[in-house]
Write a protein that holds these residues in place. Structure first.
Motif, PDB file in Angstrom:
ATOM      1  N   TYR A 152      55.025  28.919  23.027  1.00 20.40           N
ATOM      2  CA  TYR A 152      53.858  28.789  22.161  1.00 20.40           C
ATOM      3  C   TYR A 152      54.093  29.280  20.744  1.00 20.40           C
ATOM      4  CZ  TYR A 152      50.622  27.178  25.739  1.00 20.40           C
ATOM      5  OH  TYR A 152      49.973  26.421  26.680  1.00 20.40           O
ATOM      6  N   THR A 175      48.405  32.185  22.692  1.00 18.86           N
ATOM      7  CA  THR A 175      48.260  30.745  22.948  1.00 18.86           C
ATOM      8  C   THR A 175      47.026  30.186  22.244  1.00 18.86           C
ATOM      9  OG1 THR A 175      47.108  31.247  25.027  1.00 18.86           O
ATOM     10  CG2 THR A 175      49.451  30.784  25.170  1.00 18.86           C
ATOM     11  N   GLN A 205      56.410  31.930  28.115  1.00 21.49           N
ATOM     12  CA  GLN A 205      55.249  31.337  27.455  1.00 21.49           C
ATOM     13  C   GLN A 205      55.206  31.716  25.980  1.00 21.49           C
ATOM     14  OE1 GLN A 205      51.860  29.806  29.199  1.00 21.49           O
ATOM     15  NE2 GLN A 205      53.790  28.782  29.671  1.00 21.49           N
ATOM     16  N   THR A 237      47.881  29.846  18.492  1.00 22.88           N
ATOM     17  CA  THR A 237      48.808  28.745  18.226  1.00 22.88           C
ATOM     18  C   THR A 237      48.134  27.391  18.406  1.00 22.88           C
ATOM     19  OG1 THR A 237      50.678  30.087  18.963  1.00 22.88           O
ATOM     20  CG2 THR A 237      51.022  27.712  18.863  1.00 22.88           C
ATOM     21  N   LEU A 238      47.473  27.188  19.553  1.00 19.85           N
ATOM     22  CA  LEU A 238      46.806  25.913  19.785  1.00 19.85           C
ATOM     23  C   LEU A 238      45.620  25.727  18.854  1.00 19.85           C
ATOM     24  CD1 LEU A 238      46.870  25.453  23.674  1.00 19.85           C
ATOM     25  CD2 LEU A 238      48.273  24.322  21.949  1.00 19.85           C
TER      26      LEU A 238
END
Length: 368
Positions: free
Chosen positions: A20, A321, A16, A324-325
């Motif tokens: 990411y 995450t 992951q 990043t998102l």
């Protein structure tokens, strides 16, 4: 056994992290995009089948674009409502509108790719810009922004097709989160040099790219995929770029019932099964790692096995995450969905699992 699951979980977190940070970060941490206006000739192509309610609202928006050299190619795919009549009225009203009438063909009945092929052949301009009949550009500079990314080498431009916000709707947040995650994926892989899909709501390419791969012929029998299967076949690291300036976005109304959205996503997932093997593999690894990240901690925590480390890894994973998102959501004007991120992610995961199982036993409905 728990020790094995624990080390598998560590590996899943590492996978992951790679996706990411090292893959999706290629898009998420980009600087704001600078557009360099060009004056390449553009044919805007819209294919409609029984879309009278939408085209009467959105075609005038396309006709008001601030661009010096463009035409609009309206394709009526054998509609049974008033779509063709509306198109004929627009053709009389706007001098830069070209109308293509498609009649039912027994060999290609209900096949959007056949209709699009006729429209592409009828287009007089060298560069093609696609959107759907239920979409509209957010600004008068949509054509200018998308075309600004064309160069002598970059002849395919992937854009962002967003969905309108609906206040107080969890389904709306779910749809927009899934759309955001999909865009982050195809934008990031394009930046890495391995483009694998695009969306027909906002996509541009030079006409020669269409004929270089014989158009849709290699996947004509697959009813969907006029956008992503074409890009999967034609796009390379050398000829493909992205456009993510806010003025380049298109918008459409999302589904208002879970059932309708589920049916729509079934089509998309079914089409992805025809991607190149390497693309299917990277997508599969990503989604399996997401699912295992949810499942494995439940087992480990139920037995309180190394629970401090497990909880720390969960927190670490959600931190990178979310960052990043979050940066990607800021670029694509979807920041509000990130407040619901952990919940939306889990719901999307189990919806995708449901879709995968459902598609094993029944084929999804295609172009209406």
């Amino acid at each position: 056994m728990l020790a094995i699951l624990f080390f598998v979980f560590i590996g899943i977190v590492a996978i992951q992290l790679c996706y990411y940070v090292f893959v999706f970060g290629k898009f998420s941490f980009l600087k704001p995009q600078q557009s360099k206006p060009k004056k390449v000739p553009i044919s805007v192509i819209v294919c409609a089948k029984n879309e009278a309610e939408n085209v009467i609202k959105f075609v005038p928006i396309l006709a008001q674009q601030d661009y010096p050299d463009y035409e609009i190619v309206l394709i009526d795919d054998a509609s049974s409502d008033e779509t063709l009549d509306i198109f004929e009225d627009f053709e009389k009203q706007y001098p830069n509108i070209r109308l293509v009438k498609v009649e039912n063909n027994e060999a290609f009945w209900g096949n959007k790719k056949f209709a699009l092929t006729l429209g592409i052949k009828a287009a007089k301009k060298e560069y093609l810009l696609f959107t759907d009949a239920d979409c509209y550009p957010i600004s008068k500079d949509w054509i200018r922004e998308m075309s600004s990314q064309f160069t002598s080498e970059k002849t395919i431009v992937l854009g962002y097709g967003a969905y309108e916000r609906v206040a107080g709707s969890f389904l709306n947040k779910l749809i927009r989160f899934e759309t955001l995650l999909t865009a982050v994926q195809y934008f990031s892989w394009a930046k890495i040099g391995r483009p694998y899909m695009g969306v027909g709501r906002n996509l541009a390419y030079k006409k020669e790219e269409f004929f270089n791969v014989r158009g849709f012929m290699d996947h004509m029998k697959i009813r969907s995929g006029d956008d992503d299967l074409f890009i999967n076949q034609a796009a390379t690291g050398k000829n493909t770029t992205i456009c993510f300036s806010p003025e380049s976005f298109t918008y459409s109304m999302p589904k208002t019932s879970f059932k309708d959205w589920f049916i729509q996503k079934r089509r998309h997932v079914a089409t992805a099964s025809f991607y190149k093997t390497s693309d299917r593999l990277q997508l599969g690894v990503f989604y399996v790692s997401q699912l295992l990240f949810i499942v494995l901690p439940i087992v480990l925590l139920a037995f309180q096995y190394q629970w401090i480390i497990v909880l720390s890894l969960i927190g670490f994973r959600y931190l990178f995450t979310w960052i990043t998102l979050g940066f990607a959501a800021g670029k694509l004007r979807e920041k509000d969905v990130m407040y619901w991120f952990p919940i939306l992610e889990m719901v999307v995961l189990f919806v995708q699992l449901n879709i995968f199982v459902t598609n094993l036993f029944a084929k999804p409905v295609q172009w209406k």
